[in-house]
Design a protein around this motif. Structure first.
Motif, PDB file in Angstrom:
ATOM      1  N   PRO A 234      41.112  41.065  20.969  1.00 47.81           N
ATOM      2  CA  PRO A 234      42.462  40.537  21.192  1.00 47.81           C
ATOM      3  C   PRO A 234      43.489  41.654  21.351  1.00 47.81           C
ATOM      4  O   PRO A 234      43.500  42.631  20.590  1.00 47.81           O
ATOM      5  CB  PRO A 234      42.725  39.703  19.936  1.00 47.81           C
ATOM      6  CG  PRO A 234      41.368  39.281  19.481  1.00 47.81           C
ATOM      7  CD  PRO A 234      40.471  40.438  19.789  1.00 47.81           C
ATOM      8  N   GLY A 235      44.325  41.516  22.380  1.00 49.30           N
ATOM      9  CA  GLY A 235      45.385  42.487  22.617  1.00 49.30           C
ATOM     10  C   GLY A 235      44.977  43.702  23.422  1.00 49.30           C
ATOM     11  O   GLY A 235      45.810  44.558  23.729  1.00 49.30           O
ATOM     12  N   GLU A 236      43.689  43.791  23.804  1.00 50.45           N
ATOM     13  CA  GLU A 236      43.198  44.978  24.503  1.00 50.45           C
ATOM     14  C   GLU A 236      43.047  44.768  26.010  1.00 50.45           C
ATOM     15  O   GLU A 236      42.560  45.647  26.716  1.00 50.45           O
ATOM     16  CB  GLU A 236      41.840  45.399  23.934  1.00 50.45           C
ATOM     17  CG  GLU A 236      41.873  45.806  22.474  1.00 50.45           C
ATOM     18  CD  GLU A 236      42.491  47.189  22.287  1.00 50.45           C
ATOM     19  OE1 GLU A 236      42.968  47.779  23.276  1.00 50.45           O
ATOM     20  OE2 GLU A 236      42.509  47.672  21.144  1.00 50.45           O
ATOM     21  N   ALA A 237      43.488  43.623  26.505  1.00 59.99           N
ATOM     22  CA  ALA A 237      43.264  43.315  27.917  1.00 59.99           C
ATOM     23  C   ALA A 237      43.980  44.294  28.835  1.00 59.99           C
ATOM     24  O   ALA A 237      43.416  44.742  29.842  1.00 59.99           O
ATOM     25  CB  ALA A 237      43.714  41.881  28.208  1.00 59.99           C
ATOM     26  N   GLU A 238      45.212  44.656  28.517  1.00 56.08           N
ATOM     27  CA  GLU A 238      45.955  45.550  29.395  1.00 56.08           C
ATOM     28  C   GLU A 238      45.340  46.941  29.415  1.00 56.08           C
ATOM     29  O   GLU A 238      45.307  47.604  30.458  1.00 56.08           O
ATOM     30  CB  GLU A 238      47.417  45.607  28.969  1.00 56.08           C
ATOM     31  CG  GLU A 238      48.160  44.289  29.151  1.00 56.08           C
ATOM     32  CD  GLU A 238      48.005  43.718  30.553  1.00 56.08           C
ATOM     33  OE1 GLU A 238      48.236  44.457  31.526  1.00 56.08           O
ATOM     34  OE2 GLU A 238      47.623  42.536  30.669  1.00 56.08           O
TER      35      GLU A 238
END
Length: 304
Positions: A234-238
């Motif tokens: 979570p939160g690492e997509a960018e």
């Protein structure tokens, strides 16, 4: 190997309307074939040509070695057909209907009990068809099509009215018939059902045969992009999008999944980069173009 169906340059006109135009294909024993197209594309006319209900205006149609419209009976005994709209005399019982069709095919009436069992109608065999649900009538229609262990089955929207469990049983029956060497032609608008269950796809549009091949062959011809779905923490997509080489590429879902559209030539490079992201990656799925997408692609190519 002798083709069970051999259609050569068939054209069928109704007045000024060309329902089928210069279509050629051959079907070999043991094939399971999807026949797909929009309403009015020519699917029903092709089925009628194979059944011998209409004659081609031009070209030729051979089914099980015979001209199906020539009046011979041997080919018809080895052919099973399930129409899109199943209709039986509602005053008869399921058993009586199957007995009637068994006699038409010169098959022993004693064999219908096994068919009733196979399609799940044993307990309703002696009820009048007027009390049957739509799904029960569809199952009875399938049992009728299976009389005599046909070598060629033409099934038009065969899973209409069947619940998911019965659809699975239906495709088990199709698989058994194919394993025994029967050729099965499935005409349906439910392309997701056909994708993993047919060896070959015939796509017709406005009377033309616009595509013919296996799913993999059609994917190679169409050259549509595949989808690569990469799941991250979570939160690492960018951060992942940056590592993939083009920060603007990919679509982010829920902050932990990125989806990329890639051509066949780009796929390996993208997977190599994703593998280099190490512990950032939790899962990778490669989703090739679906039959729905292929169907839409070939129809667009056909439309001027």
């Amino acid at each position: 190997m002798t083709a069970l169906v051999d259609i050569a340059h068939a054209t069928k006109r109704y007045g000024t309307l060309e329902a089928v135009r210069d279509i050629s294909f051959a079907l070999e024993p043991g094939q399971t074939v999807a026949l797909v197209g929009h309403n009015g594309a020519g699917k029903t006319t092709l089925i009628k040509l194979m059944l011998g209900l209409v004659r081609p205006t031009e070209g030729s149609v051979r089914v099980l070695g015979e001209d199906p419209a020539g009046g011979g009976t041997e080919a018809r005994r080895r052919l099973g057909y399930l129409p899109e709209s199943v209709s039986f005399n509602t005053a008869l019982t399921g058993r009586e209907v199957l007995a009637f069709y068994a006699r038409l095919k010169s098959e022993p009436v004693a064999g219908i009990q096994a068919l009733l069992d196979r399609v799940g109608l044993a307990k309703a065999a002696d009820r009048r068809i007027g009390t049957y649900s739509k799904g029960m009538r569809q199952r009875l229609g399938l049992a009728q099509a299976l009389i005599g262990t046909p070598q060629l089955l033409l099934l038009d929207e065969p899973t209409t009215g069947l619940d998911p469990g019965l659809r699975m049983e239906f495709y088990e029956i199709v698989g058994e018939l194919s394993d025994r060497g029967a050729t099965v032609v499935l005409s349906s608008h439910v392309l997701t059902e056909l994708e993993e269950r047919t060896e070959r796809v015939l796509i017709v549009s406005r009377g033309h045969l616009v595509a013919d091949g296996t799913i993999d062959e059609l994917r190679r011809i169409a050259e549509l992009p595949a989808k690569v779905r990469v799941s991250v923490a979570p939160g690492e997509a960018e951060r992942l999008r940056g590592l993939m080489g083009d920060p603007a590429s990919g679509r982010t879902f829920n902050g932990h999944r990125v989806e990329f559209d890639v051509t066949p030539s780009e796929k390996i490079e993208l997977l190599r980069r994703a593998a280099g992201a190490g512990d950032l990656i939790r899962d990778i799925d490669v989703v090739p173009p679906s039959l729905d997408e292929l169907y839409a692609h070939f129809l667009r190519k056909e439309t001027p």
